[in-house]
Every structure is written in C-alpha cells, then in structure tokens.
Design a protein around this motif. Structure first.
Motif, PDB file in Angstrom:
ATOM      1  N   CYS A  49       0.838  -1.195   0.000  1.00 28.87           N
ATOM      2  CA  CYS A  49       0.000   0.000   0.000  1.00 28.87           C
ATOM      3  C   CYS A  49       0.879   1.254   0.000  1.00 28.87           C
ATOM      4  CB  CYS A  49      -0.904  -0.017   1.231  1.00 28.87           C
ATOM      5  SG  CYS A  49      -2.100   1.329   1.277  1.00 28.87           S
ATOM      6  N   HIS A  85      -1.849  -4.074   5.160  1.00 30.95           N
ATOM      7  CA  HIS A  85      -1.422  -3.608   6.487  1.00 30.95           C
ATOM      8  C   HIS A  85      -2.610  -3.236   7.354  1.00 30.95           C
ATOM      9  CE1 HIS A  85      -2.110   0.801   5.897  1.00 30.95           C
ATOM     10  NE2 HIS A  85      -2.082   0.434   4.634  1.00 30.95           N
ATOM     11  N   GLY A 121      -6.217   2.900   5.264  1.00 38.18           N
ATOM     12  CA  GLY A 121      -7.223   3.897   4.897  1.00 38.18           C
ATOM     13  C   GLY A 121      -8.002   3.504   3.650  1.00 38.18           C
ATOM     14  N   ALA A 122      -7.356   2.781   2.746  1.00 37.06           N
ATOM     15  CA  ALA A 122      -8.028   2.362   1.507  1.00 37.06           C
ATOM     16  C   ALA A 122      -9.133   1.360   1.827  1.00 37.06           C
ATOM     17  CB  ALA A 122      -7.014   1.751   0.542  1.00 37.06           C
TER      18      ALA A 122
HETATM   19 ZN   LIG Z   1      -3.244   1.153   3.112  1.00 37.49          ZN
END
Ligand SMILES: [Zn+2]
Length: 249
Positions: free
Chosen positions: A46, A97, A101-102
C-alpha cells in the motif's frame, strides 16, 4: 507566498538528499549495482507512508517495489510480470497492512471523493461486502472476534477488526488474481516463484511487536494449519511461526 509549504518541504527534502547522496557515495553503495538490478523480491504494497520497504530489506537493489492505495494487483500487472518474469525474483509478496485507509474508505460512502480515488477502490468493495456476509453467517463480529484474536492484549474496536478481516480478504483476492495471470501461474506451477500474502501490523492486532509481518497466504492457500505442514515449509520454523491470520472462510 505561493506554494509556501511546497517550497519549505522541498528544501527540507533536498537537505536530506544531500546527506543521503554523500553517505551513498562515501560507502560505495551503488558500486555493485551500476549495470543492472538483481532484486530478490517483487513487492506489492500500500502507498500508506507508514508501510516501509525497509521492514524487509533496506539494501539498494533488493526490492522491486510497486505501491498503490489498497495494494491492488490489476493496475500494475505489467510491473509485477516484469519483476517476476524478467528480473526473475523468486518471491512475490502482496503486503496489506493494519489501519489501512483504503480498506476503511472502501467500506464507507466515498461518493464525494475524487473520481479516480472512487474508481481505484471500487474493486475492494465487493470483497468488503462478502466478508460482512461471511461474518453474519458465522454469528456476528463480537463472537468471531473473541474466538480469533491473536494478540489477547489488543484493544481493537469491532470496526477496526472487521476492516482487518477485509484487509486479509483483499490480499487473498490479489493472490487469486495473480494466479489467474498465465505467465505468473506458470512460474508458480514450475516452482520458480512463490507468492506470499502477508499483513504488516503496527496496530498490535497480531502481536505487540509493531512493524512485524504475518503470513496469511502461500500460493493461494489460506488455511494456516494446512500451510504449516506443507512439504517445503514445515521444517522452516522462521516461516511457520509467522503464519497467523484472523479470517477463516
Ligand atoms: Zn493502506
């Protein structure tokens, strides 16, 4: 002044780069890498600034790295084929991880976000929906969480826990997509490439050791108990000790 914080940031980074270049030159860190790169990992992770390649290796020329929000495979399949097929890395790691946030955004209403952000996260939304349905079938998040929490001292909320389940499922999905790609599947079939799905944890969900990596998927197999007895891994304690996952299908 226009672009004030941009200019301040750039000055800061150039000062850093000055020291970096001096250090790299002084220690001859590029001497062995001038003609070609010979990385040993193709890494898809990410873009989150808290997930650093150096958690695996900080040497120059070791990691062929691909980053995007949500560690998705499809936008970068060409780069992944380049790393595994042309550079011949024996290992391909898809690294999700904790605290992503995604994943959080893909489970929220993001209709007001920029078009390409929404588009990028669209592929994660069905995975999130499937995991919610799975947890409903298994009796709900509270009970599931009680039974499957690797770090008993973790104070994770139910929402963060659910998002971690989706993070694992998203990594599994990316490994599946890779195995649908003919050149990559052939490399795995021939035993030349091992695909690892893993989670980078800095939220104490899997263990209190922040920055640790946990293996949740090997070549598409997601059952940790099966993985621990697989022929080529069962004697490798360093690997089997890191096999831990929350999500069981
Ligand atoms: Zn992420």
């Amino acid at each position: 002044m226009q672009f004030k914080s941009g200019v301040i940031t750039l000055i800061d980074k150039l000062e850093y780069n000055d020291e970096y270049a001096a250090e790299v030159t002084r220690h001859g860190k590029y001497d062995e890498h001038l003609e070609a790169q010979t990385p040993d990992i193709t890494l898809v992770t990410c873009s989150d600034s808290r997930v650093l390649e150096k958690c695996l290796d900080d040497e120059i020329g070791k990691i062929f790295s691909i980053k995007n929000i949500g560690n998705r495979v499809m936008p970068n399949l060409g780069s992944i084929e380049y790393g595994t097929g042309f550079l011949k890395t024996p290992l391909l790691i898809i690294l999700g991880h904790t605290g992503c946030g995604a994943i959080h955004a893909s489970m929220s209403d993001i209709s007001n976000e920029h078009t390409h952000v929404t588009k990028s996260l669209e592929s994660i939304r069905p995975t999130a929906a499937n995991i919610q349905k799975l947890i409903i079938r298994k009796g709900g998040i509270a009970g599931y969480m009680k039974e499957h929490l690797p770090n008993p001292d973790s104070h994770i909320s139910e929402q963060d826990y659910l998002e971690t389940l989706v993070t694992e499922a998203n990594v599994d999905r990316q490994v599946d997509i890779l195995l649908d790609d003919e050149p990559i599947r052939k490399l795995v079939y021939d035993g030349k490439l091992m695909i690892i799905g893993a989670i980078y944890d800095f939220k104490d969900i899997y263990s209190p050791r922040r920055g640790s990596i946990f293996i949740i998927n090997v070549n598409g197999e997601t059952d940790v108990n099966k993985l621990k007895v697989v022929d080529f891994l069962s004697d490798e304690r360093l690997i089997t000790d890191r096999m831990k996952r929350l999500l069981q299908y």
